[in-house]
Design a protein around this motif. Sequence first.
Motif, mmCIF file in Angstrom:
data_model
loop_
_atom_site.group_PDB
_atom_site.id
_atom_site.type_symbol
_atom_site.label_atom_id
_atom_site.label_comp_id
_atom_site.label_asym_id
_atom_site.label_seq_id
_atom_site.Cartn_x
_atom_site.Cartn_y
_atom_site.Cartn_z
ATOM 1 N N ARG A 172 0.837 -1.203 0.000
ATOM 2 C CA ARG A 172 0.000 0.000 0.000
ATOM 3 C C ARG A 172 0.876 1.258 0.000
ATOM 4 N N GLU A 173 0.238 2.337 -0.318
ATOM 5 C CA GLU A 173 0.917 3.625 -0.421
ATOM 6 C C GLU A 173 1.560 4.040 0.906
ATOM 7 N N ALA A 174 2.717 4.671 0.825
ATOM 8 C CA ALA A 174 3.328 5.272 2.005
ATOM 9 C C ALA A 174 2.459 6.468 2.389
ATOM 10 N N PRO A 175 2.001 6.552 3.632
ATOM 11 C CA PRO A 175 1.018 7.575 4.002
ATOM 12 C C PRO A 175 1.600 8.986 4.043
ATOM 13 N N LEU A 176 0.711 9.930 3.868
ATOM 14 C CA LEU A 176 1.076 11.340 4.018
ATOM 15 C C LEU A 176 0.474 11.873 5.309
ATOM 16 N N PRO A 177 1.266 12.550 6.127
ATOM 17 C CA PRO A 177 0.672 13.203 7.288
ATOM 18 C C PRO A 177 -0.202 14.361 6.795
ATOM 19 N N SER A 178 -1.282 14.605 7.496
ATOM 20 C CA SER A 178 -2.181 15.662 7.026
ATOM 21 C C SER A 178 -2.721 16.510 8.180
ATOM 22 N N ALA A 179 -1.983 16.580 9.256
ATOM 23 C CA ALA A 179 -2.445 17.296 10.442
ATOM 24 C C ALA A 179 -2.092 18.787 10.396
ATOM 25 N N PHE A 180 -2.125 19.380 9.222
ATOM 26 C CA PHE A 180 -1.854 20.810 9.097
ATOM 27 C C PHE A 180 -3.014 21.600 9.697
ATOM 28 N N GLN A 181 -2.701 22.692 10.311
ATOM 29 C CA GLN A 181 -3.720 23.573 10.868
ATOM 30 C C GLN A 181 -3.881 24.832 10.025
ATOM 31 N N SER A 182 -3.119 24.945 8.972
ATOM 32 C CA SER A 182 -3.085 26.165 8.174
ATOM 33 C C SER A 182 -4.356 26.376 7.359
ATOM 34 N N SER A 183 -4.733 27.639 7.220
ATOM 35 C CA SER A 183 -5.847 27.986 6.347
ATOM 36 C C SER A 183 -5.342 28.574 5.020
ATOM 37 N N VAL A 184 -4.026 28.596 4.854
ATOM 38 C CA VAL A 184 -3.444 29.065 3.592
ATOM 39 C C VAL A 184 -3.888 28.118 2.482
ATOM 40 N N ALA A 199 3.333 17.759 -1.370
ATOM 41 C CA ALA A 199 4.801 17.826 -1.396
ATOM 42 C C ALA A 199 5.347 18.304 -0.050
ATOM 43 N N ILE A 200 4.706 19.289 0.555
ATOM 44 C CA ILE A 200 5.125 19.762 1.872
ATOM 45 C C ILE A 200 4.989 18.636 2.894
ATOM 46 N N ALA A 201 3.860 17.932 2.837
ATOM 47 C CA ALA A 201 3.632 16.820 3.770
ATOM 48 C C ALA A 201 4.680 15.718 3.581
ATOM 49 N N ARG A 202 5.000 15.399 2.315
ATOM 50 C CA ARG A 202 5.989 14.336 2.063
ATOM 51 C C ARG A 202 7.367 14.761 2.570
ATOM 52 N N CYS A 203 7.758 15.991 2.319
ATOM 53 C CA CYS A 203 9.064 16.471 2.812
ATOM 54 C C CYS A 203 9.106 16.428 4.339
ATOM 55 N N ALA A 204 8.029 16.874 4.978
ATOM 56 C CA ALA A 204 7.970 16.843 6.443
ATOM 57 C C ALA A 204 8.023 15.397 6.947
ATOM 58 N N TRP A 205 7.374 14.497 6.238
ATOM 59 C CA TRP A 205 7.360 13.073 6.596
ATOM 60 C C TRP A 205 8.771 12.489 6.513
ATOM 61 N N PHE A 206 9.491 12.832 5.444
ATOM 62 C CA PHE A 206 10.878 12.366 5.315
ATOM 63 C C PHE A 206 11.734 12.887 6.468
ATOM 64 N N CYS A 207 11.392 14.055 6.974
ATOM 65 C CA CYS A 207 12.153 14.658 8.075
ATOM 66 C C CYS A 207 11.697 14.182 9.452
ATOM 67 N N GLY A 208 10.699 13.297 9.500
ATOM 68 C CA GLY A 208 10.293 12.720 10.773
ATOM 69 C C GLY A 208 8.945 13.163 11.302
ATOM 70 N N TRP A 209 8.270 14.105 10.607
ATOM 71 C CA TRP A 209 6.955 14.546 11.071
ATOM 72 C C TRP A 209 5.910 13.566 10.553
ATOM 73 N N CYS A 210 5.286 12.834 11.461
ATOM 74 C CA CYS A 210 4.316 11.819 11.020
ATOM 75 C C CYS A 210 3.194 11.628 12.034
ATOM 76 N N PRO A 211 2.528 12.722 12.432
ATOM 77 C CA PRO A 211 1.438 12.547 13.388
ATOM 78 C C PRO A 211 0.349 11.634 12.824
ATOM 79 N N GLU A 212 0.064 10.590 13.573
ATOM 80 C CA GLU A 212 -1.025 9.658 13.276
ATOM 81 C C GLU A 212 -0.858 8.842 12.003
ATOM 82 N N VAL A 213 0.339 8.813 11.406
ATOM 83 C CA VAL A 213 0.584 7.943 10.253
ATOM 84 C C VAL A 213 1.902 7.193 10.450
#
Length: 186
Positions: A85-97, A106-120
């Motif tokens: 299955r697909e490698a998950p993307l974290p999506s816990a952003f709070q931004s309204s931008v 792409a931002i989520a994947r880069c953050a994931w590579f750097c260790g940010w993975c809330p709930e995934v």
Amino acid sequence: MTRIALARHGRPVLNLRTLIPGHGLAAWLQAERDAPLDPTARPSAELERIAAEAQLIIVSPLRRSRDSAELLAPAKTAIVEAEVREAPLPSAFQSSVRLPPAIWAAIARCAWFCGWCPEVESFAAARRRATQAAQRLQALATERGDILVIGHGLMNALIGRELRARAWRGPRFPSWSHWQSMRYEY
């Protein structure tokens, strides 16, 4: 010679132009998981040949992989393997931008590579899963013959890396395009 082909699923029907807020990424990812395949994007003749010759077709549990297998080889029963299955993307952003979904992904994947993975699943855990998938695919290929795996870009790349580490010959760098495949031989 035994072969494992790792193919990326067909292109899903998605609206990539509408801007979404960061906090909307989770909903967009769910829509991506549920999206049907784009009927205007077709697999190559080469991938159709690989599917016809495969002794076994393995798919991710996600709809776009299962639908791709049905389109490629309607007479064959695909086996769902959770490990591909697909490698998950974290999506816990709070931004309204508001940005295009591909930018948020792409931002989520880069953050994931750097260790940010809330709930995934973490990157390290996805790499371990790719190792398990490569072991399973190698065992299945030894037992059953040529295999076609219809999965996802990043997971295919990680599995391909593991196959190469196990002395399989194949491309070092994957194709990230929909309906593209990479063949590994042992």
